[in-house]
Design a protein around this motif. Structure first.
Motif, PDB file in Angstrom:
ATOM      1  N   SER A  56       0.826  -1.209   0.000  1.00  0.00           N
ATOM      2  CA  SER A  56       0.000   0.000   0.000  1.00  0.00           C
ATOM      3  C   SER A  56       0.857   1.254   0.000  1.00  0.00           C
ATOM      4  O   SER A  56       0.520   2.252  -0.642  1.00  0.00           O
ATOM      5  N   ASP A  77      -5.771   0.354  -2.263  1.00  0.00           N
ATOM      6  CA  ASP A  77      -6.163  -0.737  -3.167  1.00  0.00           C
ATOM      7  C   ASP A  77      -5.722  -2.095  -2.644  1.00  0.00           C
ATOM      8  O   ASP A  77      -6.346  -3.118  -2.932  1.00  0.00           O
ATOM      9  N   ASN A  78      -4.634  -2.114  -1.878  1.00  0.00           N
ATOM     10  CA  ASN A  78      -4.136  -3.386  -1.347  1.00  0.00           C
ATOM     11  C   ASN A  78      -4.772  -3.756  -0.007  1.00  0.00           C
ATOM     12  O   ASN A  78      -4.360  -4.726   0.623  1.00  0.00           O
ATOM     13  N   ASP A  79      -5.749  -2.990   0.430  1.00  0.00           N
ATOM     14  CA  ASP A  79      -6.424  -3.288   1.694  1.00  0.00           C
ATOM     15  C   ASP A  79      -7.621  -4.207   1.471  1.00  0.00           C
ATOM     16  O   ASP A  79      -8.550  -3.865   0.732  1.00  0.00           O
ATOM     17  N   ASP A  80      -7.558  -5.375   2.131  1.00  0.00           N
ATOM     18  CA  ASP A  80      -8.742  -6.223   2.230  1.00  0.00           C
ATOM     19  C   ASP A  80      -9.228  -6.147   3.672  1.00  0.00           C
ATOM     20  O   ASP A  80      -8.733  -5.347   4.465  1.00  0.00           O
ATOM     21  N   GLU A  81     -10.180  -6.981   4.046  1.00  0.00           N
ATOM     22  CA  GLU A  81     -10.721  -6.886   5.403  1.00  0.00           C
ATOM     23  C   GLU A  81      -9.693  -7.214   6.479  1.00  0.00           C
ATOM     24  O   GLU A  81      -9.839  -6.817   7.634  1.00  0.00           O
ATOM     25  N   LYS A 100     -11.346  -0.914  -3.643  1.00  0.00           N
ATOM     26  CA  LYS A 100     -11.149  -1.969  -4.619  1.00  0.00           C
ATOM     27  C   LYS A 100     -11.569  -3.335  -4.092  1.00  0.00           C
ATOM     28  O   LYS A 100     -12.081  -4.168  -4.848  1.00  0.00           O
ATOM     29  N   GLN A 101     -11.373  -3.587  -2.785  1.00  0.00           N
ATOM     30  CA  GLN A 101     -11.616  -4.930  -2.259  1.00  0.00           C
ATOM     31  C   GLN A 101     -12.746  -5.001  -1.238  1.00  0.00           C
ATOM     32  O   GLN A 101     -12.982  -6.060  -0.657  1.00  0.00           O
ATOM     33  N   MET A 102     -13.433  -3.879  -1.000  1.00  0.00           N
ATOM     34  CA  MET A 102     -14.579  -3.854  -0.082  1.00  0.00           C
ATOM     35  C   MET A 102     -15.580  -2.846  -0.609  1.00  0.00           C
ATOM     36  O   MET A 102     -15.224  -1.957  -1.381  1.00  0.00           O
TER      37      MET A 102
END
Length: 514
Positions: free
Chosen positions: A302, A339-343, A402-404
């Motif tokens: 990130s 963008d590289n953050d997921d839960e 992007k991921q949530m």
């Protein structure tokens, strides 16, 4: 009726009246309003831009200045003046528009400047009679000469970055120092870093410019002369040039040791400060109590994504621990929504705060201010929810993650924000932080105690004794006892952190996810 005070430059005859307006800060996390309330102040710090405008008044013009800080008292829209001067940032945009509208209704001419007018000048069309774009050190004196002669320009644009040594010490004659927690001093402008989400460099550039050390010392003396207890160095990056920072700190230490009642300091700075133990000791010896650190995230992917590689150069866990060992509180700034953050990022950030024993952290949602590289990229990807960034980094984002989903990210974000300020979890981190301090400066041991500190202590005790939340009341006395047992020298640091905690605890328990 609002009580107004006045300051004249030049002759008191045939003068022009200028009403300087600082907009009210929104009630957000960073306003630190809760801390100000506990300490008996009205707001965090005065507006140094307006005080600098006063100091920039050139010889040969006759001006009467009046200050209207909305954070202190209501603006008097019916005050008879020749010009209303308004300044503020993007966070103040809505209020700036309201202020301009109210003065315009009354036929008062308006000058508008500051970061909002400079970065988003296209949103300011028709708001003011005179618009200032960029730094004002050169344009304001010229404007005053032209304005008093009747030929002022509508657009006053500073095309090139100024020499900061030409920026005078702010004129604080219209403030009451007791209304503020800190007096602010700016030693530099510009940041050599280029983080994609930061709009600061859009205004002040990447070239690091500084005042002279003699200028800074004079501003410190001015702060003492008006009765200041603490100073916030309002630089965007206090470590833009390490050689200069070390030279400045060396002189600040010499100056502060000579004071009957030394000042204490805080500032915002890059985490690279942790890579030099000599530098950290200088911060401690100068009496810096808090450093705000833009850690942002623990994920290197990130950091690379937004070009903040300087944070990934060395282990961030050890960097924060090293700062803490010198008795300096690391105020951790975190951001979610890359963008590289997921839960899983929320668990990662909680783990980081626990493992580094960091008592205080501010968590923001990633936003894309206009005119930044991040804004341009996300606009091209069709991932912006609105054109105009509001300036609010809590409970709001103008980015489609992007991921949530935005809803899911906001929920998990707020869960983490509330969790880290649960009394028991905060206590665990803070007590461990206290135990890990192993450097105590000895150069102020014979200094007199400031009697005002006793008064502040009484105010803090009263706040917690009569606090409606019994968990917070009990927390105060438990940690105070543990602090005394660990080392009485840390009691002052306890009071610094516990007052901040009370503000943060109230904030996260009264706001709702939007």
């Amino acid at each position: 009726m609002t009580q107004l005070s006045f300051k004249h430059y030049g002759s008191k005859k045939d003068f022009k009246k200028i009403y300087l307006i600082a907009p009210k800060h929104p009630d957000n996390f960073w306003s630190m309003q809760g801390t100000a309330d506990i300490l008996g102040a009205k707001t965090l710090m005065p507006n140094s831009a307006l005080a600098t405008l006063m100091a920039l008044t050139p010889p040969g013009v006759n001006i009467q200045y009046t200050l209207g800080d909305e954070n202190i008292s209501a603006v008097d829209f019916d005050f008879s003046c020749d010009l209303a001067v308004i300044t503020g940032g993007t966070l103040h945009a809505a209020r700036i528009h309201e202020l301009c509208s109210e003065f315009k209704k009354r036929g008062t001419r308006i000058a508008l400047g500051g970061t909002y007018a400079s970065i988003e000048a296209d949103r300011c069309g028709g708001l003011a009679d005179h618009l200032f774009i960029g730094e004002a050190e050169y344009t304001w004196p010229l404007f005053l000469k032209q304005w008093t002669a009747g030929n002022a320009l509508e657009i006053n644009r500073q095309e090139h970055y100024i020499d900061l040594k030409d920026s005078p010490a702010p004129d604080w004659s219209l403030i009451r120092v007791e209304d503020y927690v800190n007096i602010s001093i700016q030693t530099s402008r510009g940041c050599p870093n280029q983080c994609d989400f930061c709009d600061v460099i859009q205004y002040v550039g990447r070239q690091y410019r500084t005042k002279s050390i003699d200028q800074i010392l004079q501003e410190l003396q001015n702060a003492v002369d008006i009765g200041a207890r603490t100073v916030f160095f309002s630089d965007d990056n206090f470590l833009g040039n390490k050689r200069f920072t070390k030279e400045l700190l060396s002189k600040v230490i010499e100056w502060n040791v000579q004071q009957t009642r030394p000042l204490s300091f805080s500032t915002q700075i890059t985490v690279q400060v942790a890579d030099d133990d000599e530098l950290l000791q200088m911060f401690a010896d100068a009496r810096f109590s808090v450093l705000f650190l833009g850690v942002e995230t623990v994920r290197k992917e990130s950091l690379a994504e937004v070009h903040k590689s300087q944070n990934a150069e060395k282990d961030i866990f050890e960097r924060i621990r090293r700062i803490s060992r010198f008795g300096i509180v690391p105020f951790i700034g975190l951001i979610v929504g890359f963008d590289n953050d997921d839960e899983g990022i929320f668990e990662d950030l909680e783990h980081f705060l626990v493992e580094t024993d960091s008592p205080i952290a501010g968590i923001s949602l990633l936003n894309a201010p206009r005119h930044t590289p991040l804004y341009k990229r996300l606009k091209e990807e069709g991932r912006l929810t609105e054109k105009n960034f509001s300036g609010e980094w809590q409970l709001h984002t103008n980015i489609v993650p992007k991921q949530m989903t935005i809803e899911r990210m906001s929920l998990l974000y707020w869960d983490l924000f509330q969790k880290i300020y649960q009394p028991e979890l905060f206590e665990d981190r803070f007590v461990k932080w206290l135990r890990n301090v192993d450097y105590f400066s000895t150069i102020y041991v014979n200094k007199k105690s400031d009697p005002r500190q006793l008064l502040l202590g009484v105010k803090i005790f009263k706040h917690f004794i009569f606090n409606d939340d019994r968990r917070v009341r009990a927390l105060f006395f438990r940690i105070l006892k543990k602090t005394w047992q660990i080392n009485p020298k840390l009691v002052k640091r306890f009071f610094t952190v516990i007052t901040q905690y009370s503000h943060f605890y109230s904030f996260v328990n009264c706001k709702q996810v939007k």
